[in-house]
Design a protein around this motif. Structure first.
Motif, PDB file in Angstrom:
ATOM      1  N   ASP A 132      -6.886  10.723  19.518  1.00 34.14           N
ATOM      2  CA  ASP A 132      -5.951  11.196  18.496  1.00 34.14           C
ATOM      3  C   ASP A 132      -4.663  10.391  18.641  1.00 34.14           C
ATOM      4  N   ILE A 133      -4.487   9.382  17.795  1.00 35.52           N
ATOM      5  CA  ILE A 133      -3.430   8.390  17.969  1.00 35.52           C
ATOM      6  C   ILE A 133      -2.457   8.496  16.798  1.00 35.52           C
ATOM      7  N   PRO A 134      -1.347   9.186  16.956  1.00 33.41           N
ATOM      8  CA  PRO A 134      -0.413   9.381  15.838  1.00 33.41           C
ATOM      9  C   PRO A 134       0.058   8.075  15.199  1.00 33.41           C
ATOM     10  N   TYR A 135       0.364   7.056  16.019  1.00 29.73           N
ATOM     11  CA  TYR A 135       0.834   5.792  15.444  1.00 29.73           C
ATOM     12  C   TYR A 135      -0.207   5.205  14.494  1.00 29.73           C
ATOM     13  N   ALA A 136      -1.471   5.179  14.916  1.00 31.85           N
ATOM     14  CA  ALA A 136      -2.516   4.599  14.073  1.00 31.85           C
ATOM     15  C   ALA A 136      -2.673   5.390  12.783  1.00 31.85           C
ATOM     16  N   LYS A 137      -2.661   6.720  12.877  1.00 32.73           N
ATOM     17  CA  LYS A 137      -2.795   7.544  11.672  1.00 32.73           C
ATOM     18  C   LYS A 137      -1.627   7.288  10.720  1.00 32.73           C
ATOM     19  N   ASP A 138      -0.418   7.237  11.257  1.00 39.24           N
ATOM     20  CA  ASP A 138       0.755   7.002  10.418  1.00 39.24           C
ATOM     21  C   ASP A 138       0.716   5.608   9.798  1.00 39.24           C
ATOM     22  N   ARG A 139       0.317   4.628  10.591  1.00 38.50           N
ATOM     23  CA  ARG A 139       0.290   3.233  10.118  1.00 38.50           C
ATOM     24  C   ARG A 139      -0.652   3.072   8.937  1.00 38.50           C
ATOM     25  N   TYR A 140      -1.875   3.541   9.065  1.00 41.00           N
ATOM     26  CA  TYR A 140      -2.852   3.310   8.005  1.00 41.00           C
ATOM     27  C   TYR A 140      -2.665   4.271   6.829  1.00 41.00           C
ATOM     28  N   ARG A 141      -2.178   5.454   7.084  1.00 39.70           N
ATOM     29  CA  ARG A 141      -1.851   6.374   5.994  1.00 39.70           C
ATOM     30  C   ARG A 141      -0.738   5.779   5.133  1.00 39.70           C
ATOM     31  N   ALA A 142       0.279   5.207   5.763  1.00 36.74           N
ATOM     32  CA  ALA A 142       1.401   4.625   5.027  1.00 36.74           C
ATOM     33  C   ALA A 142       0.978   3.381   4.254  1.00 36.74           C
ATOM     34  N   GLU A 143       0.158   2.536   4.863  1.00 38.43           N
ATOM     35  CA  GLU A 143      -0.282   1.324   4.163  1.00 38.43           C
ATOM     36  C   GLU A 143      -1.192   1.668   2.992  1.00 38.43           C
ATOM     37  N   THR A 144      -2.038   2.669   3.152  1.00 36.44           N
ATOM     38  CA  THR A 144      -2.872   3.108   2.038  1.00 36.44           C
ATOM     39  C   THR A 144      -1.995   3.646   0.909  1.00 36.44           C
ATOM     40  N   ALA A 145      -0.964   4.399   1.258  1.00 36.56           N
ATOM     41  CA  ALA A 145      -0.037   4.905   0.239  1.00 36.56           C
ATOM     42  C   ALA A 145       0.666   3.755  -0.477  1.00 36.56           C
ATOM     43  N   ARG A 146       1.057   2.732   0.257  1.00 37.23           N
ATOM     44  CA  ARG A 146       1.710   1.581  -0.373  1.00 37.23           C
ATOM     45  C   ARG A 146       0.783   0.918  -1.382  1.00 37.23           C
ATOM     46  N   LEU A 147      -0.473   0.724  -0.975  1.00 37.69           N
ATOM     47  CA  LEU A 147      -1.443   0.088  -1.871  1.00 37.69           C
ATOM     48  C   LEU A 147      -1.695   0.931  -3.115  1.00 37.69           C
ATOM     49  N   TYR A 148      -1.772   2.236  -2.954  1.00 38.82           N
ATOM     50  CA  TYR A 148      -1.971   3.085  -4.125  1.00 38.82           C
ATOM     51  C   TYR A 148      -0.743   3.073  -5.033  1.00 38.82           C
ATOM     52  N   GLY A 149       0.438   2.834  -4.459  1.00 38.12           N
ATOM     53  CA  GLY A 149       1.619   2.646  -5.288  1.00 38.12           C
ATOM     54  C   GLY A 149       1.530   1.372  -6.110  1.00 38.12           C
ATOM     55  N   VAL A 150       1.028   0.301  -5.493  1.00 38.91           N
ATOM     56  CA  VAL A 150       0.798  -0.953  -6.215  1.00 38.91           C
ATOM     57  C   VAL A 150      -0.173  -0.708  -7.370  1.00 38.91           C
ATOM     58  N   LEU A 151      -1.234   0.010  -7.098  1.00 40.42           N
ATOM     59  CA  LEU A 151      -2.243   0.285  -8.130  1.00 40.42           C
ATOM     60  C   LEU A 151      -1.664   1.142  -9.247  1.00 40.42           C
ATOM     61  N   ASP A 152      -0.875   2.142  -8.891  1.00 36.02           N
ATOM     62  CA  ASP A 152      -0.277   2.997  -9.905  1.00 36.02           C
ATOM     63  C   ASP A 152       0.609   2.191 -10.847  1.00 36.02           C
ATOM     64  N   ARG A 153       1.393   1.277 -10.291  1.00 32.05           N
ATOM     65  CA  ARG A 153       2.259   0.441 -11.133  1.00 32.05           C
ATOM     66  C   ARG A 153       1.435  -0.507 -11.996  1.00 32.05           C
ATOM     67  N   ARG A 154       0.360  -1.025 -11.459  1.00 33.20           N
ATOM     68  CA  ARG A 154      -0.515  -1.907 -12.225  1.00 33.20           C
ATOM     69  C   ARG A 154      -1.115  -1.178 -13.426  1.00 33.20           C
ATOM     70  N   LEU A 155      -1.407   0.091 -13.270  1.00 33.24           N
ATOM     71  CA  LEU A 155      -2.077   0.862 -14.315  1.00 33.24           C
ATOM     72  C   LEU A 155      -1.125   1.401 -15.377  1.00 33.24           C
ATOM     73  N   GLU A 156       0.152   1.148 -15.236  1.00 30.15           N
ATOM     74  CA  GLU A 156       1.119   1.570 -16.258  1.00 30.15           C
ATOM     75  C   GLU A 156       0.754   0.923 -17.603  1.00 30.15           C
TER      76      GLU A 156
END
Length: 231
Positions: A132-156
């Motif tokens: 159970d590695i908090p840094y890893a969970k935070d790192r990949y959760r945040a990067e996935t959120a960033r990518l979904y933000g890119v996708l959301d803007r693309r779909l405007e």
């Protein structure tokens, strides 16, 4: 009518890319189940088709020049099927560039990052011993959120990632549709939420996503994890 394509498959996001594609393209196919929790991906016969011991893979008996061809890597399979049929890949060179770059964005970004997000949130804490590695969970959760933000803007202002439904949508949707398990939110991503629903309304997407869905499991058992994460 061509002979069926052989699909080597298990109901995961990467597997869904190709089951959805085959349904959308309207190509006949026979399914060979590769139970990744039991280690089928390491079988010698499968490794002849997919040397990286990952599914999905296909064998097309009607390949280039009419000779059979086997293909591994989901992005390569999608591009092959698009070229074979002349569909879902854009009609002009500029459109094809758009589709290819968003397909590569999924292959190099959303897939690996959301996959690591799944790993550290859903699997690693259940390992023996638990990881159970908090840094890893935070790192990949945040990067996935960033990518979904890119996708959301693309779909405007767009119905689909490249305006018309394409192999880019087929590649991205299976991973993005699991946003809840990646501990993401859609409250600030209305374009992404609408696109997810729009793709899910397509009959080909529904059939591909439902393909052997009853076989899905959490694969948290020790034997399954040893097979999934074998070094």
């Amino acid at each position: 009518m061509q002979d069926p394509i052989d699909l080597y498959y298990w109901p995961t996001p990467n597997g869904w890319k190709i089951s959805i594609a085959l349904e959308e393209f309207g190509l006949p196919y026979d399914t060979h189940l590769i139970n990744i929790g039991k280690g089928d991906q390491f079988a010698p016969d499968f490794l002849k088709i997919a040397p990286n011991n990952r599914m999905p893979a296909i064998t097309d008996p009607d390949g280039p020049d009419g000779a059979p061809v086997s293909i591994f890597e989901s992005g390569a399979i999608l591009q092959y099927l698009a070229r074979k049929t002349g569909r879902f890949c854009g009609e002009t060179e500029r459109q094809r560039i758009e589709v290819d770059q968003w397909l590569m964005w999924q292959m190099g970004g959303v897939g690996p990052m959301a996959g690591q997000c799944h790993h550290f949130i859903k699997y690693a804490p259940y390992m023996d011993p638990p990881q159970d590695i908090p840094y890893a969970k935070d790192r990949y959760r945040a990067e996935t959120a960033r990518l979904y933000g890119v996708l959301d803007r693309r779909l405007e202002g767009r119905d689909f990632v490249c305006d018309s439904f394409s192999i880019a949508d087929m590649a991205i949707w299976p991973w993005a549709s699991l946003w809840e398990g990646q501990e993401q939110t859609l409250e600030d991503k209305p374009n992404l939420a609408a696109w997810l629903a729009r793709c899910a309304d397509r009959e080909g997407v529904q059939r591909g996503r439902a393909h052997h869905a009853e076989l899905r499991s959490d694969n948290r058992g020790k034997d399954a994890q040893n097979n999934l994460f074998k070094r």
